[in-house]
Design a protein around this motif. Structure first.
Motif, PDB file in Angstrom:
ATOM      1  N   LEU A  88       1.658   3.826  -5.981  1.00 41.74           N
ATOM      2  CA  LEU A  88       0.930   2.864  -6.804  1.00 41.74           C
ATOM      3  C   LEU A  88       1.791   1.633  -7.082  1.00 41.74           C
ATOM      4  O   LEU A  88       1.319   0.486  -6.960  1.00 41.74           O
ATOM      5  N   THR A  89       3.086   1.856  -7.405  1.00 39.69           N
ATOM      6  CA  THR A  89       3.987   0.722  -7.681  1.00 39.69           C
ATOM      7  C   THR A  89       4.175  -0.142  -6.442  1.00 39.69           C
ATOM      8  O   THR A  89       4.155  -1.376  -6.510  1.00 39.69           O
ATOM      9  N   ALA A  90       4.360   0.496  -5.277  1.00 41.35           N
ATOM     10  CA  ALA A  90       4.593  -0.257  -4.049  1.00 41.35           C
ATOM     11  C   ALA A  90       3.371  -1.098  -3.684  1.00 41.35           C
ATOM     12  O   ALA A  90       3.508  -2.257  -3.247  1.00 41.35           O
ATOM     13  N   MET A  91       2.158  -0.540  -3.876  1.00 42.93           N
ATOM     14  CA  MET A  91       0.960  -1.301  -3.535  1.00 42.93           C
ATOM     15  C   MET A  91       0.736  -2.467  -4.493  1.00 42.93           C
ATOM     16  O   MET A  91       0.304  -3.554  -4.084  1.00 42.93           O
ATOM     17  N   ARG A  92       1.020  -2.286  -5.769  1.00 44.29           N
ATOM     18  CA  ARG A  92       0.873  -3.385  -6.725  1.00 44.29           C
ATOM     19  C   ARG A  92       1.838  -4.525  -6.395  1.00 44.29           C
ATOM     20  O   ARG A  92       1.469  -5.699  -6.450  1.00 44.29           O
ATOM     21  N   LEU A  93       3.071  -4.148  -6.058  1.00 44.19           N
ATOM     22  CA  LEU A  93       4.046  -5.177  -5.700  1.00 44.19           C
ATOM     23  C   LEU A  93       3.668  -5.871  -4.400  1.00 44.19           C
ATOM     24  O   LEU A  93       3.933  -7.067  -4.223  1.00 44.19           O
ATOM     25  N   HIS A  94       3.025  -5.137  -3.499  1.00 44.45           N
ATOM     26  CA  HIS A  94       2.606  -5.734  -2.236  1.00 44.45           C
ATOM     27  C   HIS A  94       1.542  -6.804  -2.463  1.00 44.45           C
ATOM     28  O   HIS A  94       1.555  -7.865  -1.818  1.00 44.45           O
ATOM     29  N   VAL A 134       8.318   8.927   2.687  1.00 36.48           N
ATOM     30  CA  VAL A 134       6.858   8.940   2.864  1.00 36.48           C
ATOM     31  C   VAL A 134       6.261   9.621   1.647  1.00 36.48           C
ATOM     32  O   VAL A 134       6.620  10.766   1.337  1.00 36.48           O
ATOM     33  N   THR A 135       5.386   8.923   0.905  1.00 37.37           N
ATOM     34  CA  THR A 135       4.837   9.437  -0.346  1.00 37.37           C
ATOM     35  C   THR A 135       3.361   9.786  -0.177  1.00 37.37           C
ATOM     36  O   THR A 135       2.715   9.404   0.806  1.00 37.37           O
ATOM     37  N   SER A 136       2.830  10.490  -1.167  1.00 38.94           N
ATOM     38  CA  SER A 136       1.423  10.889  -1.145  1.00 38.94           C
ATOM     39  C   SER A 136       0.571   9.837  -1.862  1.00 38.94           C
ATOM     40  O   SER A 136       1.090   8.930  -2.519  1.00 38.94           O
ATOM     41  N   PHE A 190      -8.368   0.719  -3.585  1.00 35.05           N
ATOM     42  CA  PHE A 190      -7.543   1.920  -3.795  1.00 35.05           C
ATOM     43  C   PHE A 190      -6.914   1.897  -5.191  1.00 35.05           C
ATOM     44  O   PHE A 190      -6.892   2.920  -5.896  1.00 35.05           O
ATOM     45  N   LEU A 191      -6.444   0.744  -5.622  1.00 31.74           N
ATOM     46  CA  LEU A 191      -5.807   0.652  -6.935  1.00 31.74           C
ATOM     47  C   LEU A 191      -6.814   0.874  -8.053  1.00 31.74           C
ATOM     48  O   LEU A 191      -6.498   1.529  -9.068  1.00 31.74           O
TER      49      LEU A 191
END
Length: 692
Positions: free
Chosen positions: A576-582, A567-569, A599-600
């Motif tokens: 940021l990386t996980a959301m971009r890949l999503h 679980v990250t902040s 958010f990005l």
């Protein structure tokens, strides 16, 4: 006079004649020698299984066992009668401890030392005495000493009192069986007879037979050991031969027996069955009444727990070069041929391999027995008592090669890689551990130790040190396959694979191509992302194969990876990386795409603000250092009109420096305020993202 002098003078022979009801008569008792040992199975846990076969007659049969093995025999003894009869009972003498036996003897017998004390113990005992002149029959009255002379007083059967010098005694026979047995038992305890005297185990049958018996038991024996020889040649399978060393210390010859050697260690233990076990009971003597009480008044009521050898091929080429110039000389060829004829001629490679294959033909066949592996003799084996024997158990070709082996990056060994294939039916499949002698290209190369090798397993056997190859390893770490798992209430759950990358480089200083294996240990909780070609895995250890050319460098990359869920902040780069890949994936829907993009964008703006702080911080650091230097120079100037102009210039520079420092500090404060506002905005935007 001492008792030894009595024996020396008179030549007294003390005969203790006892009649023991537990002793067996010779009639009707079959001896164990009639049942010869027919089968022996040796294990590697210190025990052996023995079978005896034969035909006996009589209602009783006796086996003599060493005292140190009686417990194993009693624990495992099995009697099979093929004729239809059965054993009705098995009996053996009870062993009691010396201390307990001694306590059971009368103190006079237990403490008697020498002839005089024994004769005093025998007061009242019926005896027969022979002297020089005549024989006497009577009871011992006592012994008296008159200076150096001792006299025995005897009450004869004719009721006469006779006094005899002990030096005149020629023979004394004790007619009291109880005293004779007690004296014999006392002597047995003194010499600790139970430690070496064989124990007789008697089997009783329901009829007189004849009985066709199969008797089996286990007993303690030396473990059998294995030793191997391996012949390694270029581009050919490894020829392996092995022998088993068997020791016979059983006390009798093994003649024409069926011998088996079992690998592995079945459970076995020691347990005392021969000696009676007494349980100490609590004493309740303290509960005995101490005094009698007067009877009360009557009332009615109720009861209440492993050096590299020189390359023989290169050596042969050098020798051939020297001989090539000599062949033109007169008489050289004829002399050479005569010499070869005299010593049997040269051995070709095929002749050598054929001789090796014939030299150690196996005499056993292998089979799996539960969790054990057994080598069974195919023909009768004879091992005399007190001798050892070498028995061929393995002679076959195996997959293997001569390689370089790096158990550590600092040490290089020459080793033989051996792989145990599934053996042919009836041949040995599992190899037990033992020393191994290596011959490379027909020359002794060194010695090593072969671990236990089952079918399909691979082992490396180092036999010499060799530093012509060296290894270097570089390590790095990288996260891969990042995936957004869940976003809820401002908390981001991310999964990814943490990869440890090992770059192995092997540098060769040889003029030949080489194969090296580098030993590595896999980290706990990780798996190999890609398995290199020829990699051998043994539990957590794996051996990486690296092929190196002559005087070249070879390299192999090994990647370990382990799954991570965390679980990250909101401010984490992983978030940021996980959301971009999503957003790039096909799982992103319109409901989550808008909040994630907002958010990005806010995260990108926050990163720009943070990046703008870096040059300001550097400028402020330089201005602070310059101001400190100017203040130090002003302090060092002398007072007076001489340095007035210089002081004025330094003061002006310090004023400009302070003005610039104030502006930069103001800008940094403004940016810090914007960063805090962006952080608050990011938290609020992240709470608007809902992904499950």
């Amino acid at each position: 006079m001492s008792s030894s002098k009595f024996f020396a003078r008179g030549g007294l022979a003390l005969a203790l004649l006892m009649t023991c009801s537990s002793c067996l008569s010779s009639s009707g008792v079959a001896d164990a020698d009639k049942l010869s040992i027919s089968k022996v199975v040796l294990y590697q846990n210190g025990v052996g299984y023995f079978e005896r076969k034969g035909q006996v007659s009589g209602s009783e049969f006796s086996i003599r066992v060493r005292p140190d093995q009686i417990n194993d025999v009693l624990k495992s003894l099995t009697i099979l009668e093929r004729g239809g009869s059965r054993a009705s009972s098995v009996s053996f003498p009870v062993e009691r401890s010396s201390d307990r036996l001694a306590r059971e003897l009368p103190s006079q017998v237990r403490n008697a030392r020498g002839m005089l004390q024994m004769l005093q113990v025998m007061r009242g005992t019926r005896v027969q005495i022979a002297t020089k002149d005549r024989d006497y029959d009577g009871r011992v009255v006592g012994v008296e000493k008159d200076g150096k002379t001792a006299r025995l007083t005897l009450l004869t059967s004719a009721r006469e009192m006779v006094t005899l010098k002990t030096s005149d005694l020629r023979r004394l026979q004790i007619l009291d069986a109880a005293l004779a047995q007690g004296l014999s038992r006392s002597l047995d305890i003194a010499r600790d007879q139970g430690r070496w005297k064989p124990v007789t185990v008697t089997l009783r049958f329901a009829d007189d037979g004849p009985h066709n018996l199969l008797v089996s038991y286990i007993q303690e024996v030396p473990v059998w050991r294995s030793a191997y020889r391996a012949w390694v040649s270029n581009a050919e399978p490894v020829r392996l031969s092995g022998w088993a060393i068997v020791d016979n210390v059983s006390g009798e010859d093994w003649r024409d027996i069926q011998l088996s050697m079992a690998g592995g260690s079945p459970l076995s233990f020691r347990y005392e069955l021969h000696r009676p076990h007494h349980v100490r009971r609590p004493s309740l003597n303290h509960r005995l009444p101490r005094a009698a009480q007067a009877p009360p008044q009557s009332r009615a009521g109720y009861k209440a727990r492993r050096r590299r050898v020189a390359d023989k091929a290169a050596t042969s080429r050098r020798v051939s070069g020297r001989l090539k110039g000599r062949r033109g000389r007169k008489g050289f060829s004829a002399k050479r041929e005569n010499t070869e004829d005299r010593i049997g001629g040269r051995w070709s490679k095929s002749q050598r391999h054929a001789a090796i294959a014939r030299s150690a033909q196996t005499l056993v066949k292998g089979r799996q027995v539960g969790a054990l592996y057994s080598y069974d003799s195919m023909s009768p084996v004879t091992v005399p008592d007190g001798k050892a024997a070498l028995i061929p158990i393995v002679n076959r070709k195996m997959q293997g090669e001569d390689v370089f082996y790096f158990p550590q990056t600092s040490k290089a060994y020459r080793a033989v890689r051996l792989t145990a294939d599934k053996a042919a039916k009836g041949s040995a499949g599992t190899l037990e551990s033992g020393p191994i002698t290596l011959y490379v290209n027909g020359t002794f190369a060194g010695e090593g130790f072969l671990p236990r090798l089952a079918a399909g397993q691979t082992a490396f056997v180092p036999y010499s040190l060799d530093n012509s190859l060296s290894v270097r390893m570089r390590r790095s770490q990288k996260d891969a396959d990042v995936r957004l798992v869940k976003v809820h209430d401002g908390k981001v759950s991310v999964s990814y694979k943490r990869r440890r990358i090992h770059q192995i480089e092997v540098l060769s200083r040889r003029n030949k191509a080489s194969i090296a294996y580098v030993k590595m240990r896999r980290s706990r909780g990780t798996q190999l992302a890609q398995v290199p070609k020829g990699c051998v895995s043994v539990g957590r250890d794996f051996f990486v194969r690296v092929e190196v050319g002559p005087n070249e460098k070879g390299s192999v990359t090994v990647i370990e990876q382990s799954p991570v869920n965390t679980v990250t902040s909101y401010a984490s780069g992983l978030t940021l990386t996980a959301m971009r890949l999503h957003l790039r994936g096909i799982d992103a829907d319109d409901a989550t795409r808008g909040p994630v993009e907002a958010f990005l964008q806010a995260h990108s703006q926050l990163n720009r603000l943070r990046q703008s702080l870096h040059p300001l911080r550097r400028k402020r650091m330089l201005l602070e250092r310059g101001g400190a230097r100017l203040r130090a120079n002003l302090k060092a100037l002398p007072k007076g009109s001489v340095a007035a102009r210089l002081r004025a210039r330094l003061l002006k520079q310090l004023s400009q420096n302070n003005a610039m420092l104030a502006r930069i500090t103001k800008d940094m404060i403004e940016i810090d305020v914007k960063v805090r506002e962006s952080n608050d905005k990011l938290r609020e935007l992240l709470k608007q993202v809902e992904l499950r």
